[in-house]
Design a protein around this motif. Structure first.
Motif, PDB file in Angstrom:
ATOM      1  N   LEU A 228       0.886  -1.127   0.068  1.00 36.36           N
ATOM      2  CA  LEU A 228      -0.010   0.196  -0.249  1.00 36.36           C
ATOM      3  C   LEU A 228       0.717   1.197  -0.011  1.00 36.36           C
ATOM      4  O   LEU A 228       0.489   2.203  -0.702  1.00 36.36           O
ATOM      5  N   ILE A 229       2.050   1.268   0.788  1.00 34.27           N
ATOM      6  CA  ILE A 229       2.771   2.350   0.649  1.00 34.27           C
ATOM      7  C   ILE A 229       3.284   2.598  -0.621  1.00 34.27           C
ATOM      8  O   ILE A 229       3.365   3.887  -1.215  1.00 34.27           O
ATOM      9  N   VAL A 230       3.951   1.683  -1.208  1.00 36.87           N
ATOM     10  CA  VAL A 230       4.406   2.018  -2.724  1.00 36.87           C
ATOM     11  C   VAL A 230       3.474   2.367  -3.533  1.00 36.87           C
ATOM     12  O   VAL A 230       3.730   3.194  -4.529  1.00 36.87           O
ATOM     13  N   THR A 231       2.226   1.630  -3.469  1.00 41.53           N
ATOM     14  CA  THR A 231       1.037   2.088  -4.475  1.00 41.53           C
ATOM     15  C   THR A 231       0.738   3.455  -4.112  1.00 41.53           C
ATOM     16  O   THR A 231       0.647   4.316  -5.241  1.00 41.53           O
ATOM     17  N   GLU A 232       0.745   4.067  -2.894  1.00 43.26           N
ATOM     18  CA  GLU A 232       0.364   5.469  -2.685  1.00 43.26           C
ATOM     19  C   GLU A 232       1.479   6.449  -3.011  1.00 43.26           C
ATOM     20  O   GLU A 232       1.254   7.294  -3.801  1.00 43.26           O
ATOM     21  N   LEU A 233       2.730   6.214  -2.920  1.00 37.30           N
ATOM     22  CA  LEU A 233       4.087   6.723  -3.541  1.00 37.30           C
ATOM     23  C   LEU A 233       4.247   6.842  -4.826  1.00 37.30           C
ATOM     24  O   LEU A 233       4.151   7.895  -5.304  1.00 37.30           O
ATOM     25  N   VAL A 234       3.822   5.748  -5.616  1.00 36.29           N
ATOM     26  CA  VAL A 234       4.166   5.894  -7.030  1.00 36.29           C
ATOM     27  C   VAL A 234       2.865   6.539  -7.718  1.00 36.29           C
ATOM     28  O   VAL A 234       3.095   7.406  -8.406  1.00 36.29           O
TER      29      VAL A 234
END
Length: 313
Positions: A228-234
């Motif tokens: 979820l963190i990578v999804t939101e950052l990207v």
């Protein structure tokens, strides 16, 4: 040391650094701050490290039952979540009355990696609460903290409450502090770089992150957090950061690090630190990242923006 009168407190947002060297000085400053607030009918919250929390609870006696108490080492482990998750959450629940909060986000156990994010948080409180009817008192242990930390406290707080006097801070310099701690990151070896150019690349970036997290032995819940963190950052980088971005992951100093770089400039210093409005559509990505991560750091400049989210292993 006495707390400000109700009339003084109601005039504007008040943000002092409270300097203390001993438990006696700590209690002499903060117990009256709490009890005077309660006597005036003002809601009071305390978010400080566990030892100080127990110290205040013992000194307050039955009055401790009338205030909200939180362990800052838990609620504020990531300084990026304190404004939304601790300060605003409490203040917004009491919109029609002056609110008093004690928040101690910097203690002797903070690491060198965490500290810049703590200073940025203290500086941004001044932007987040301008015009609000709130007093946020921030204790600093001058016996345990280095001199440079106390100097930064003078630069991030318009007021200084010392054991023998109260005064305005001649060193207060909000913009200078934010610029000084906008630090570039050292390069690190990673498990490979994933470049995203459109929103169709978000799912592959998420899978890449999940595979790395699994390889590091994270359990299913924590792997989901990394995804979820990578999804939101990207997603945030693609939508606001100049059209493309790269993501990397690696393990460092007991943390799994998720980093996303783009070519845009991070213009809103409070992005990810404001609570979402009830009917707000979108705009929650960085708020979610701050909630899930144990530390979030940002560097932005003419060459672009880098966000690092770190999770303890």
């Amino acid at each position: 040391m006495t707390a400000p009168t109700t009339a003084q407190a109601a005039e504007s947002f008040v943000h002092p650094a409270v300097f203390y060297r001993t438990d006696e000085e700590y209690l002499a400053a903060l117990v009256p701050f709490v009890t005077d607030g309660l006597e005036a009918g003002q809601p009071v919250a305390v978010s400080v490290p566990g030892r100080q929390l127990a110290l205040l609870r013992g000194a307050l006696g039955d009055a401790a039952n009338d205030i909200t108490m939180m362990d800052m080492t838990v609620a504020g482990r990531n300084p990026g979540r304190i404004i939304a998750g601790v300060l605003r959450r409490f203040a917004d629940a009491h919109p029609d009355v002056h609110v008093r909060i004690i928040g101690e986000p910097i203690w002797a156990g903070r690491t060198e990696v965490e500290y810049p994010a703590c200073v940025v948080h203290e500086a941004l409180i001044n932007l987040a609460f301008t015009g609000r009817d709130v007093t946020i008192a921030c204790p600093y242990d001058t016996a345990a903290l280095p001199d440079e930390v106390i100097a930064d406290a003078r630069a991030t707080h318009p007021l200084l409450w010392e054991p023998d006097r109260r005064r305005s801070s001649a060193e207060y310099a909000l913009d200078a502090v934010l610029a000084r701690y906008n630090l570039p990151f050292n390069g690190q070896e990673s498990a490979g770089e994933f470049v995203a150019t459109t929103l169709d690349d978000v799912s592959p970036a998420r899978r890449h992150a999940a595979e790395f997290a699994q390889s590091q032995g994270l359990d299913a819940d924590r792997v989901a957090d990394v995804e979820l963190i990578v999804t939101e950052l990207v997603t945030n980088a693609l939508m606001h950061g100049g059209g493309s971005c790269s993501s990397r992951l690696w393990r460092e100093s007991g943390h799994l690090v998720c980093e996303v770089r783009d070519s845009g400039r991070f213009e809103d210093a409070l992005a990810g630190r404001r609570p979402a409005e009830p009917r707000q559509v979108g705009g929650r990505g960085l708020l979610v990242v701050n909630e899930l991560a144990d530390l979030v750091r940002v560097h932005t400049g003419a060459q672009g923006t880098t966000l690092r989210a770190m999770l303890r292993l």
